[in-house]
Design an enzyme around this catalytic site. Sequence first.
Site, PDB file in Angstrom:
ATOM      1  N   ASN A   1      38.394 -34.634  -3.522  1.00 20.59           N
ATOM      2  CA  ASN A   1      39.171 -35.540  -2.667  1.00 20.59           C
ATOM      3  C   ASN A   1      38.585 -36.941  -2.649  1.00 20.59           C
ATOM      4  OD1 ASN A   1      40.969 -33.547  -1.976  1.00 20.59           O
ATOM      5  ND2 ASN A   1      39.960 -33.007  -0.053  1.00 20.59           N
TER       6      ASN A   1
ATOM      7  N   ASP B   1      -6.322  -7.174   4.115  1.00 24.30           N
ATOM      8  CA  ASP B   1      -5.064  -7.645   3.534  1.00 24.30           C
ATOM      9  C   ASP B   1      -4.785  -9.123   3.823  1.00 24.30           C
ATOM     10  OD1 ASP B   1      -4.304  -5.123   2.471  1.00 24.30           O
ATOM     11  OD2 ASP B   1      -3.669  -4.480   4.458  1.00 24.30           O
TER      12      ASP B   1
ATOM     13  N   ASP C   1       0.857  -1.173   0.000  1.00 31.12           N
ATOM     14  CA  ASP C   1       0.000   0.000   0.000  1.00 31.12           C
ATOM     15  C   ASP C   1       0.899   1.230   0.000  1.00 31.12           C
ATOM     16  OD1 ASP C   1      -2.132   1.690   0.138  1.00 31.12           O
ATOM     17  OD2 ASP C   1      -2.769   1.111   2.155  1.00 31.12           O
TER      18      ASP C   1
END
Length: 834
Positions: A647, A583, A328
Amino acid sequence: MTAPKKPWLLTPKEILASLESSPEGLSEAESKKRLAEYGPNKIAAKNQRTALKIFISQFQNWLILVLVGATAISFLLGEHLDAVVILSLIIVSVLMGFYQEYRAESALKKLQKFITHHCQLMRSGHWQAINSEDLVLGDIVELHIGDKVPADLRIINCDGLSVDEGVLTGESAPVLKQVIAIKTTKETPADLTNMLFMGSFISGGNCRGIVTAIGTGTFFGQTVMALEKKAPLTDFQKETQKFSNFLFKVILLLTIFIFASNSILGKGLLSSLLFALALTVGITPELLPVITTITLSQGALKMAKLKVVVKRLMAVEDFGNIDTLCTDKTGTLTTGIFSLASFIDIKGDISLDLLMEGLLCSTRNNPTDIALWMSVDAKKLEPKVKQYQIIDVNEFDYERQRMSVVVALDDNKELITKGAPESVLKVCKLDKKQHEALKLQVKKYEESGFRVLAVAKKYFGDQTSTLKDEFDLDFSGFLLFRDPIKPSAIEALKLLQRLQVNIKIISGDSVEVVKKVAAEVGLSVDRIVSGEMLEERNPTEFEALIKDNILFARVTPKQKYDIVATLNKEGHIVGFLGDGVNDAPALKAADVGIAVNTGSEVAKEAASIILLHKDLKVLAEGIELGRKTFGNITKYIFITISANFGNMVTLAASSLFLPFIPLLPAQILLNNFLSDIPMLAIASDNVDHKYTLRPRRWNINLIRNFMIYFGIISSVFDLALIIPLIYFFKASPEVFRTAWFVESALSEMLILFVVRTRLSIFKSVPSRLITILAILSMIIATGITFLGIGRGIFSFTSLKFPIWLWIGIVLLSYFAVTEIVKHYFFNKFDSEPK
């Protein structure tokens, strides 16, 4: 005093008496007494990790379990020394992991203290806000739309009350509530319509209730173990899972090959098994879960200092990887602190009567209402406002965009409505010409930067009202508010732009207001999409509008959700910043839901990140810190993969042509243990600034290519040591193993300083802690070969000076070549933005 077992059977008067309370609430002294007697109003989290759980979890690593099993077999077959050595290394590794994870868990608990949950309650006849944990039996609580129910309550009065009890029942539809006592044999939340239950949310209306149960005594507290759901996997967790699956396949194939080949070559089943398992541990980044937890918790604590609090550790990674932020404008681009600029009636005059109507139709719990009451003129009107009686309230909701009250002065009653101009105007008695003229006036105000609310009223004869009574109103005028641009907004937008985070402003305000604010902060205002435009589009057109535009005005809660869902569908990592009731759906849909600590309870519940201060600059700094956290986790992967893989491949290959096992299982595990020590400090390491300039996600192809490229380099220099040891130095098995152990261990420490940065090693400074631990590990790896414990337990032996010299030459060459190839590799496979 004991709480009634079935409060729904009692009337409001009876429940007050039963709990020895009153409409004025408890006294402070009584509330303190009850708090001491019954304890705080909280429920221990189901998944809270105690020290014992964390310790046990260290053995839930399949590699540890395999090694424990192999140790047991070795011991039973008489290899007692090997068994004790391997078991000792396992125990030390487990204790290190436990200590680090326990510290991380403690850090997460500290973060939760930043997040507050308040409620309004009556104490000694006065309303006040308190922490929900301090609620006691008999407290009187007031709740409004968006509030989280803080305890079990018996409703004593309500107006248009509906409640979302989905957390308890799984049903998404709101449940209507009432005051009257009910008689029922069913005791489920859906049937107890005069009760409110902890964990549910007010979805409409308002109410007052008396606390009848707290904490574990609530319905939620008694059933939380059954109700708690596992959180969905974040993007980071999904990608980590993919990486683990990829690595598991590599390890499985390598282990089977090594065991089978060495067994066939007659080196003994047990020796071959232990050797294969040791190599498996050697190549596996077994500390990844621990390193991830440590790094995330350290990142979370650093974020907290920026006033960004995470509710879930994994959210830190997705937060850093956000590439699209939906927010917003209020409180982010603007200060969010409104001030009343003017109050103009239908004639265009300043009107104190209009201001008084606005004051009467207010709740004092939103920014514009606060601005009304804080204005100078409101202070003058307070005595007159107090003469009115508020008879009934129809709460604001986001669908109709207005609220209304019924007020009485003597025998005169009025219904007053206040809200968004378009919402209020459509329920007023206006002809088409008047309506269009007022709409034009609103547009002019908004183009000048004002937030506009409209007020209307009518005489009213009844004591109560409903939403249906909001019609045929007489238009009163406009209330004009100012919300200044936040000084840090322009700088924050530039920072987000540098971080390659796309911003989308999604506002409930009008097109004109959004356009004005966007222009002031330097955003493009060539096109603004309104909620009305979105409604008119089919899915394909909707997606195109979302993709091609950054400014959205007058959007509904559903449209916010649809915008976020569309961006997710396109593969974006979406952050959504919101703090209102409307929201919540979008917060849940976003990869990273971000709420404000002062926002609604429903928004905070839906979010995974809580801002203690609503500011885009703080958010941008948090995103940058999240990327640094992700960077340090990926460093561990690269460092471990590059040295270990080379290795281990060399060890596996050499075991096929050597008449003895190249390294003893205990030596391999010791090497692995020493190389892990500095990795525990990776969370403290510095991250190159360039690395934070764009969002990052797990890249399995990049990791695979890195493993191949740098594994080959490691193997080449391993062979550069092996071949001279066999054919030039004629090394015995003990000398061979000692020399290779030293070279392998030191090379892993050196490669750390090369791979930890994409820059030249001279341009990127490692943290002090990781440097100290790496040097310490190198000293131990070298020094143990001279000590009795190294020679007695790990079968090391002394090395002649020429061999030490050759090890030094190989290491320096390996270091230099890796540094050169590193720049070529990243330029080819993962180049940085210019």
